[in-house]
Motif scaffolding. Structure first.
Motif, PDB file in Angstrom:
ATOM      1  N   PRO A  79       0.826  -1.221   0.000  1.00 34.49           N
ATOM      2  CA  PRO A  79       0.000   0.000   0.000  1.00 34.49           C
ATOM      3  C   PRO A  79       0.855   1.264   0.000  1.00 34.49           C
ATOM      4  O   PRO A  79       1.923   1.304   0.616  1.00 34.49           O
ATOM      5  CB  PRO A  79      -0.814  -0.122   1.291  1.00 34.49           C
ATOM      6  N   ILE A  80       0.397   2.288  -0.715  1.00 30.51           N
ATOM      7  CA  ILE A  80       0.986   3.624  -0.669  1.00 30.51           C
ATOM      8  C   ILE A  80       0.021   4.493   0.116  1.00 30.51           C
ATOM      9  O   ILE A  80      -1.101   4.755  -0.335  1.00 30.51           O
ATOM     10  CB  ILE A  80       1.203   4.199  -2.079  1.00 30.51           C
ATOM     11  N   LYS A  81       0.438   4.937   1.281  1.00 25.70           N
ATOM     12  CA  LYS A  81      -0.449   5.684   2.167  1.00 25.70           C
ATOM     13  C   LYS A  81      -0.763   7.055   1.578  1.00 25.70           C
ATOM     14  O   LYS A  81       0.109   7.738   1.044  1.00 25.70           O
ATOM     15  CB  LYS A  81       0.195   5.858   3.544  1.00 25.70           C
ATOM     16  N   ASP A  82      -2.039   7.428   1.686  1.00 27.63           N
ATOM     17  CA  ASP A  82      -2.460   8.761   1.270  1.00 27.63           C
ATOM     18  C   ASP A  82      -2.018   9.773   2.320  1.00 27.63           C
ATOM     19  O   ASP A  82      -1.972   9.468   3.514  1.00 27.63           O
ATOM     20  CB  ASP A  82      -3.986   8.790   1.122  1.00 27.63           C
ATOM     21  N   ALA A  83      -1.654  10.981   1.873  1.00 22.93           N
ATOM     22  CA  ALA A  83      -1.166  12.008   2.797  1.00 22.93           C
ATOM     23  C   ALA A  83      -2.195  12.325   3.876  1.00 22.93           C
ATOM     24  O   ALA A  83      -1.839  12.630   5.019  1.00 22.93           O
ATOM     25  CB  ALA A  83      -0.793  13.273   2.022  1.00 22.93           C
ATOM     26  N   LEU A  84      -3.477  12.263   3.522  1.00 24.01           N
ATOM     27  CA  LEU A  84      -4.542  12.545   4.488  1.00 24.01           C
ATOM     28  C   LEU A  84      -5.027  11.292   5.196  1.00 24.01           C
ATOM     29  O   LEU A  84      -5.906  11.365   6.053  1.00 24.01           O
ATOM     30  CB  LEU A  84      -5.723  13.224   3.776  1.00 24.01           C
ATOM     31  N   GLY A  85      -4.462  10.156   4.812  1.00 23.32           N
ATOM     32  CA  GLY A  85      -4.868   8.913   5.447  1.00 23.32           C
ATOM     33  C   GLY A  85      -6.234   8.424   5.038  1.00 23.32           C
ATOM     34  O   GLY A  85      -6.856   7.642   5.746  1.00 23.32           O
ATOM     35  N   GLU A  86      -6.733   8.888   3.901  1.00 23.66           N
ATOM     36  CA  GLU A  86      -8.088   8.532   3.487  1.00 23.66           C
ATOM     37  C   GLU A  86      -8.105   7.474   2.393  1.00 23.66           C
ATOM     38  O   GLU A  86      -8.811   6.478   2.489  1.00 23.66           O
ATOM     39  CB  GLU A  86      -8.817   9.791   2.992  1.00 23.66           C
ATOM     40  N   ARG A  87      -7.323   7.668   1.335  1.00 23.36           N
ATOM     41  CA  ARG A  87      -7.359   6.751   0.201  1.00 23.36           C
ATOM     42  C   ARG A  87      -5.963   6.240  -0.106  1.00 23.36           C
ATOM     43  O   ARG A  87      -5.043   7.043  -0.314  1.00 23.36           O
ATOM     44  CB  ARG A  87      -7.925   7.456  -1.035  1.00 23.36           C
ATOM     45  N   ASN A  88      -5.807   4.926  -0.121  1.00 25.30           N
ATOM     46  CA  ASN A  88      -4.519   4.332  -0.438  1.00 25.30           C
ATOM     47  C   ASN A  88      -4.430   4.019  -1.921  1.00 25.30           C
ATOM     48  O   ASN A  88      -5.433   3.850  -2.607  1.00 25.30           O
ATOM     49  CB  ASN A  88      -4.314   3.037   0.345  1.00 25.30           C
ATOM     50  N   ARG A  89      -3.194   3.937  -2.386  1.00 27.39           N
ATOM     51  CA  ARG A  89      -2.910   3.391  -3.707  1.00 27.39           C
ATOM     52  C   ARG A  89      -2.113   2.104  -3.524  1.00 27.39           C
ATOM     53  O   ARG A  89      -1.800   1.718  -2.399  1.00 27.39           O
ATOM     54  CB  ARG A  89      -2.131   4.406  -4.551  1.00 27.39           C
ATOM     55  N   ALA A  90      -1.800   1.437  -4.620  1.00 23.54           N
ATOM     56  CA  ALA A  90      -1.099   0.155  -4.534  1.00 23.54           C
ATOM     57  C   ALA A  90       0.137   0.186  -5.421  1.00 23.54           C
ATOM     58  O   ALA A  90       0.065   0.567  -6.590  1.00 23.54           O
ATOM     59  CB  ALA A  90      -2.018  -0.997  -4.954  1.00 23.54           C
ATOM     60  N   LEU A  91       1.280  -0.192  -4.834  1.00 16.79           N
ATOM     61  CA  LEU A  91       2.533  -0.341  -5.578  1.00 16.79           C
ATOM     62  C   LEU A  91       2.766  -1.831  -5.775  1.00 16.79           C
ATOM     63  O   LEU A  91       2.895  -2.581  -4.798  1.00 16.79           O
ATOM     64  CB  LEU A  91       3.690   0.289  -4.801  1.00 16.79           C
ATOM     65  N   VAL A  92       2.817  -2.273  -7.044  1.00 13.63           N
ATOM     66  CA  VAL A  92       2.893  -3.700  -7.347  1.00 13.63           C
ATOM     67  C   VAL A  92       4.181  -3.981  -8.113  1.00 13.63           C
ATOM     68  O   VAL A  92       4.461  -3.330  -9.131  1.00 13.63           O
ATOM     69  CB  VAL A  92       1.673  -4.168  -8.161  1.00 13.63           C
ATOM     70  N   PHE A  93       4.978  -4.935  -7.602  1.00 11.10           N
ATOM     71  CA  PHE A  93       6.195  -5.388  -8.271  1.00 11.10           C
ATOM     72  C   PHE A  93       5.913  -6.732  -8.943  1.00 11.10           C
ATOM     73  O   PHE A  93       5.318  -7.636  -8.338  1.00 11.10           O
ATOM     74  CB  PHE A  93       7.334  -5.563  -7.266  1.00 11.10           C
ATOM     75  N   PHE A  94       6.350  -6.844 -10.199  1.00 17.43           N
ATOM     76  CA  PHE A  94       6.227  -8.092 -10.946  1.00 17.43           C
ATOM     77  C   PHE A  94       7.637  -8.594 -11.272  1.00 17.43           C
ATOM     78  O   PHE A  94       8.385  -7.892 -11.965  1.00 17.43           O
ATOM     79  CB  PHE A  94       5.456  -7.884 -12.257  1.00 17.43           C
TER      80      PHE A  94
END
Length: 635
Positions: free
Chosen positions: A372-387
C-alpha cells in the motif's frame, strides 16, 4: 400758498409713492422670508465666526450638523465640536482665513458624541470688516467613508498583489496609454515615469517578443481574452518568467476600448517546475532501470504509472488507465477480495505468485508483491505492485531437478554396472573357456550331442559383450557433469544416444539414417549437457512418428567456425499456430505420461549457454527438422 389743485396732486403723488413703498416693503419682506427659509433649511451649515472662533450666528442645519440646538450655539467656540486630533487644524485654518482675503477650505472630523465618525468640509472667507468670517459646512461623511474604503481596498489590493507577485494594468489601444499598479512596475523593474507602451515592450525577452505582441494585437483587434507565459529580460542580463491574463472591454459597437490584464511573476514556480521535472525524470529513469515490472494502481484499481518493464511482461493488461481486473481477475467484473491490488488498497502487504497462460504467448511465472501507498490525508490508499519474471529461474530449477535426476540415474547405473558387469564378465569368460576347450579337444566336436554348443557359446559371448557396451553407453550418458567445458566430439555423442535408442521396443520400426561428417571439428562444451540436447531431440523425433518412419541424423561443418547437427523426422509435424511456443517451459502437445514440456525448453537453454542457436522447420503431415549450430573449439 399753493393752489388747492397742486396740493391735491401732490397728495395723490405721495399716496402713490407710499403704496409703491409698501409694495416694495412687502416684496422685500417676502424675499427676506424666502432667503431666511433657504438659510435655515439649506442642506449645508452656515456659520458666522469671529477671530477667536466663537460662533456668532448659525442656521438650523448647522445646529443639526453639530447636534446642538441653534439657540444654544451662539457664543460657543467652534473648536469644542471638533475632534481632538483636528483641533490644531481648525486653529491654523481660522488664522489663514483672517490673514487673507480669499476663500479657504479644509476638512475636519467633528466630535458629536455619536459612535459613527462625522466628517465635514469647511469653506470660509473673512468679511470686509475683517472681524468676522462666513463659513459653510458640508457633510462629507459618506464621501469620506467611501474614500477610506477605497483607500483601504487599494491598500489591500496593493498588499495582495505584493504578496502574490501579481500586478494589474490597463491598455488603451487607441492612444497606447498604459496604466500599471505599483507591483507590476516592481515586476517589470520600471519607474512610474516609465509607464509607457515602449518601456513595457522593451523588457520582453527578444525570443518571446513576437508572440507577446501578436497576442496583444489579437486581443486589441479581435476582442479575444487570452493567457500567456513569457520571459522578461533586464539590462543586467537576468530573466524572469511572468504569466498574464488579459480581458478586453468593448463598447456597444463591439469595439475594444481597453484591455485589462494581470501579470504574475512565476519565476519561482517555473524554477520549481524545472526542478520537479528534473526530479521526475530522475525518478522515472530509476523507475525504468529496475529490472522488475512496477505498476502504481490508484485508489480505484486503475493503472496510474508503470515502468518500461511492466508492459513487456503484460502488453495488453498493463496500460495507462487499465483496471486491475484485466490482469488479476479477467473473469470477474467486480474486484474480488483476494485481488492483490484490492488488498493493498485496503492496507495489506501481499506476496503471491501467478502463472500467466495466454493464447499465442509464452507461459510466464511471475512473483508478485503488492504494497500500500499511504495517502497524505490517510483517506485513500494506492497500490505499488512489483512483478518479477521468474520463468527463467523456474526453468533453471527444473533443469537442476532434471540434472539431479540424470545424476541419480548415473549413480544407479554405476551401481547396476558393478553388479551386472561382474556376472557378465564371468559368463563371457566361461563361455570363451568352453570355446577354447572345444578347439583344444577335437573329440568333443565329434560328439553329436555337443555339435551345436560352439555356436551357442559364440552367441553368449557376443551378447554378453553387447550388454556391456550398452551399460557403458548408459554410464556415459548418466555421468554427472563437473561443469568443466572440454572439447566434445558430437559424432561420438550421437552414436552413443542412437545405440541406446536402438534397443527401445517402441522405436524398432523406425529407420535411422546417419550422415555423420568425417573429421568433424570438436566443440567446446559440457558433454553431459550436449548429450541431453541430442537425447531430447532424438527422443522427440522418434516419438513424433507413429508406427514406421524414418529419422535422419546429419552432422556438418559448413565453415571453420561452426558445427551443425540436423535431426529430421517423418512424423506428424508441428502446426504453425503453436510452433513459436514449443520452447516455452511446460508447453507440450504429448499425451499424459510422455512428457511435461521441459525437454525443448531445457534444450534451448543449454544451446544458448554454449553460444549456439537452434532452429526448427516443420509442416503438418510431413515432419520436422531441428538444426543445432554450435561454435567449434577456439571460436
Amino acid at each position: 400758498m399753493k393752489p388747492l389743485h397742486e396740493i391735491e396732486a401732490h397728495q395723490i403723488e405721495l399716496e402713490t409713492k407710499i403704496q409703491e413703498l409698501r409694495r416694495s416693503q412687502q416684496e422685500l419682506e417676502a424675499s427676506r422670508n424666502k432667503y431666511a427659509l433657504l438659510y435655515d433649511f439649506a442642506p449645508v451649515g452656515y456659520f458666522t465666526l469671529n477671530r477667536e472662533g466663537v460662533i456668532q450666528s448659525v442656521n438650523l442645519f448647522g445646529g443639526k450638523l453639530l447636534g446642538v440646538e441653534r439657540s444654544s450655539l451662539s457664543g460657543r467656540r467652534f473648536e469644542q465640536f471638533v475632534a481632538d486630533e483636528d483641533r490644531p487644524v481648525i486653529g491654523r485654518f481660522l488664522r489663514t482665513v483672517f490673514a487673507g482675503s480669499g476663500k479657504e477650505t479644509c476638512r475636519l472630523k467633528l466630535s458629536t458624541g455619536g459612535q459613527r465618525p462625522f466628517f465635514v468640509r469647511i469653506e470660509a472667507m473673512a468679511t470686509e470688516s475683517g472681524e468676522e468670517c462666513l463659513a459653510v459646512l458640508v457633510d462629507i461623511t459618506e464621501k469620506k467613508m467611501a474614500e477610506q474604503a477605497l483607500a483601504e481596498s487599494e491598500y489591500n489590493l496593493a498588499k495582495a498583489q505584493s504578496m502574490t507577485h501579481v500586478g494589474s494594468w490597463s491598455f488603451d489601444p487607441a492612444t497606447g496609454a498604459v496604466k500599471a499598479s505599483d507591483e507590476l512596475l516592481r515586476i517589470m523593474r520600471l519607474s512610474r515615469e516609465e509607464t509607457t507602451q515602449e518601456a513595457f515592450a522593451g523588457v520582453v525577452h527578444p525570443e518571446d517578443y513576437g508572440m507577446v505582441m501578436e497576442q496583444l494585437r489579437l486581443g486589441a483587434e479581435g476582442g479575444k481574452s487570452y493567457e500567456i507565459e513569457h520571459r522578461l529580460q533586464f539590462g543586467d542580463g537576468s530573466t524572469r518568467w511572468v504569466h498574464s491574463i488579459v480581458e478586453p472591454s468593448v463598447d456597444n459597437t463591439g469595439r475594444v476600448v481597453r484591455l485589462y490584464g494581470t501579470t504574475q511573476d512565476i519565476t519561482e514556480r517555473k524554477r520549481a517546475e524545472v526542478e520537479l521535472t528534473n526530479k521526475s525524470n530522475e525518478l522515472q529513469a530509476i523507475f525504468d532501470s529496475i529490472s522488475d515490472g512496477i505498476v502504481v494502481y490508484d485508489h480505484d484499481g486503475l493503472v496510474q504509472h508503470h515502468n518500461l518493464i511492466a508492459p513487456q511482461l503484460f502488453p495488453t493488461e498493463i496500460r495507462q488507465g487499465s483496471p486491475c481486473r484485466e490482469l488479476f481477475h479477467p473473469e470477474a467484473a467486480a474486484v474480488p477480495g483476494e485481488c492483490p491490488v484490492e488488498r493493498a488498497i485496503r492496507g495489506e502487504r501481499v506476496e503471491t505468485s501467478q502463472v500467466s497462460v495466454r493464447e499465442r504467448r509464452a507461459t510466464r511465472y511471475v512473483d508478485i508483491t503488492a504494497t500500500p501507498i499511504k495517502d497524505a490525508l490517510g483517506e485513500r490508499n494506492r497500490a505499488l505492485v512489483f512483478f518479477r519474471d521468474v520463468s527463467k529461474k523456474r526453468l533453471q530449477e527444473m533443469h537442476l531437478i532434471q540434472s539431479e535426476k540424470m545424476s541419480s540415474i548415473g549413480v544407479l547405473a554405476t551401481g547396476i554396472a558393478h553388479e551386472i558387469n561382474n556376472p557378465l564378465t564371468s559368463v563371457a569368460g566361461y563361455a570363451e573357456a568352453l570355446l577354447r576347450r572345444f578347439r583344444d579337444e577335437p573329440a568333443l566336436t565329434r560328439d553329436a550331442r555337443l555339435g551345436v554348443f560352439p555356436q551357442y557359446l559364440e552367441v553368449i559371448v557376443r551378447e554378453s559383450y553387447r550388454c556391456k557396451a550398452i551399460i557403458d553407453h548408459l554410464l556415459s550418458f548418466g555421468r554427472k557433469s563437473d561443469g568443466i567445458a572440454i572439447p566434445v566430439d558430437m559424432n561420438a555423442i550421437l552414436r552413443e544416444i542412437l545405440e541406446l535408442l536402438r534397443h527401445q521396443r517402441g522405436f524398432r520400426q523406425i529407420e535411422v539414417v546417419t550422415r555423420l561428417k568425417d573429421d568433424l571439428p570438436r566443440v567446446l562444451g559440457d558433454p553431459s549437457g550436449l548429450r541431453q540436447v541430442c537425447m531430447n531431440l532424438l527422443v522427440n523425433a522418434h516419438q513424433a512418428i507413429e508406427g514406421s518412419g524414418r529419422v535422419e541424423v546429419t552432422t556438418d561443418a559448413a565453415d571453420d567456425a561452426t558445427v551443425s547437427i540436423a535431426i529430421r523426422d517423418t512424423g506428424a509435424g508441428i502446426p504453425a499456430d503453436i510452433i513459436d511456443r514449443i520452447w516455452d517451459p511446460f508447453f507440450t502437445t504429448k499425451e499424459v505420461g510422455k512428457g511435461i514440456g521441459l525437454g525443448l525448453a531445457l534444450t534451448f537453454d543449454i544451446v544458448k549457454r554454449h553460444g549456439g542457436e537452434i532452429r526448427v522447420e516443420s509442416r503438418v503431415g510431413e515432419g520436422s527438422l531441428f538444426t543445432v549450430i554450435l561454435p567449434v573449439c577456439g571460436r
